[in-house]
Design a protein around this motif. Structure first.
Motif, PDB file in Angstrom:
ATOM      1  N   GLU A   5       0.846  -1.217  -0.056  1.00 39.12           N
ATOM      2  CA  GLU A   5      -0.037  -0.065   0.058  1.00 39.12           C
ATOM      3  C   GLU A   5       0.823   1.369  -0.010  1.00 39.12           C
ATOM      4  O   GLU A   5       0.465   2.502  -0.415  1.00 39.12           O
ATOM      5  CB  GLU A   5      -1.149  -0.011   1.346  1.00 39.12           C
ATOM      6  N   ARG A   6       2.005   1.071   0.573  1.00 42.50           N
ATOM      7  CA  ARG A   6       2.987   2.501   0.407  1.00 42.50           C
ATOM      8  C   ARG A   6       4.012   2.294  -0.455  1.00 42.50           C
ATOM      9  O   ARG A   6       4.930   3.078  -0.728  1.00 42.50           O
ATOM     10  CB  ARG A   6       3.559   2.182   1.925  1.00 42.50           C
ATOM     11  N   ALA A   7       3.831   1.314  -1.469  1.00 43.96           N
ATOM     12  CA  ALA A   7       5.002   1.310  -2.593  1.00 43.96           C
ATOM     13  C   ALA A   7       4.770   2.756  -3.306  1.00 43.96           C
ATOM     14  O   ALA A   7       3.873   3.061  -3.707  1.00 43.96           O
ATOM     15  CB  ALA A   7       4.595  -0.318  -3.290  1.00 43.96           C
ATOM     16  N   LEU A  29       6.413   8.810  -4.746  1.00 42.66           N
ATOM     17  CA  LEU A  29       7.791   8.670  -3.807  1.00 42.66           C
ATOM     18  C   LEU A  29       8.397  10.250  -3.978  1.00 42.66           C
ATOM     19  O   LEU A  29       8.617  10.631  -2.847  1.00 42.66           O
ATOM     20  CB  LEU A  29       8.783   7.830  -4.385  1.00 42.66           C
ATOM     21  N   THR A  30       8.482  10.884  -5.041  1.00 43.00           N
ATOM     22  CA  THR A  30       8.889  12.014  -5.214  1.00 43.00           C
ATOM     23  C   THR A  30       7.859  13.334  -5.246  1.00 43.00           C
ATOM     24  O   THR A  30       8.281  14.325  -4.815  1.00 43.00           O
ATOM     25  CB  THR A  30       9.806  12.400  -6.456  1.00 43.00           C
ATOM     26  N   TRP A 143      -3.254  16.313  -7.379  1.00 45.60           N
ATOM     27  CA  TRP A 143      -3.692  14.962  -6.992  1.00 45.60           C
ATOM     28  C   TRP A 143      -2.480  14.072  -6.079  1.00 45.60           C
ATOM     29  O   TRP A 143      -2.693  13.787  -5.198  1.00 45.60           O
ATOM     30  CB  TRP A 143      -3.774  14.094  -8.196  1.00 45.60           C
ATOM     31  N   LEU A 144      -1.248  14.660  -6.276  1.00 42.54           N
ATOM     32  CA  LEU A 144      -0.130  13.987  -5.425  1.00 42.54           C
ATOM     33  C   LEU A 144      -0.298  14.778  -4.111  1.00 42.54           C
ATOM     34  O   LEU A 144       0.234  14.342  -3.127  1.00 42.54           O
ATOM     35  CB  LEU A 144       1.156  14.301  -6.092  1.00 42.54           C
ATOM     36  N   ALA A 145      -0.952  15.977  -4.098  1.00 42.19           N
ATOM     37  CA  ALA A 145      -0.822  16.543  -2.665  1.00 42.19           C
ATOM     38  C   ALA A 145      -2.171  16.032  -1.812  1.00 42.19           C
ATOM     39  O   ALA A 145      -2.583  16.751  -0.824  1.00 42.19           O
ATOM     40  CB  ALA A 145      -0.983  18.396  -2.718  1.00 42.19           C
ATOM     41  N   GLY A 146      -2.969  15.461  -2.541  1.00 45.63           N
ATOM     42  CA  GLY A 146      -4.088  14.701  -1.989  1.00 45.63           C
ATOM     43  C   GLY A 146      -5.566  15.355  -2.305  1.00 45.63           C
ATOM     44  O   GLY A 146      -6.525  14.950  -1.706  1.00 45.63           O
TER      45      GLY A 146
END
Length: 152
Positions: A5-7, A29-30, A143-146
């Motif tokens: 789930e964290r990959a 990741l980045t 999206w990456l920021a949630g």
């Protein structure tokens, strides 16, 4: 043992338009997004072959589509066509598709690109396709920021 789930996950984002579709890629990741070349659309019909090449090259885990909303939160005039595009993406590529409010992403992207050109960081003239792909990067960054309906 690593938690699946964290990959790190690769995401490919789209800024849908009737003439061009901006694309950007990034990863969890980045938490960064980079524009990819925009693909053509003819009267709203995407160049599915070009999109398939990008998906094959990047092997994303999730696709992110910017949905146009107005400042008051109502759906913009392109929202229905954008949702149809998102549904077609999911049907064609069997990948999860998530949505993010793309309100103002093209203006933000255009402003950034023009600032880069004015400062000398960018030498080439700003083209509409550049703005579309930079807008996809803005969408992906959100999206990456949630933001959006992120399920990952």
């Amino acid at each position: 043992m690593p938690d699946p789930e964290r990959a790190p996950r690769i995401a490919l984002a789209f800024d849908y338009g009737r003439r061009r579709i901006g694309m950007a890629a990034g990863d969890t990741l980045t938490a960064t997004a980079a524009p990819r070349p925009a693909v053509a659309a003819h009267e709203g019909v995407p160049d599915w072959t070009a999109i398939a090449r990008e998906i094959l090259a990047l092997s994303p885990h999730v696709l992110v589509v910017g949905v146009p909303y107005n400042a008051d939160g109502s759906e913009g005039s392109m929202a229905q066509a954008t949702r149809q595009f998102a549904q077609a993406l999911q049907a064609r590529f069997a990948l999860p598709v998530e949505h993010v409010d793309e309100h103002g992403s093209s203006l933000e992207a255009g402003s950034r690109l023009k600032d880069q050109r004015a400062s000398g960081q960018r030498r080439r003239r700003v083209q509409r396709a550049d703005i579309d792909s930079a807008a996809a990067a803005v969408i992906l960054t959100r999206w990456l920021a949630g933001e959006g309906d992120r399920k990952t």
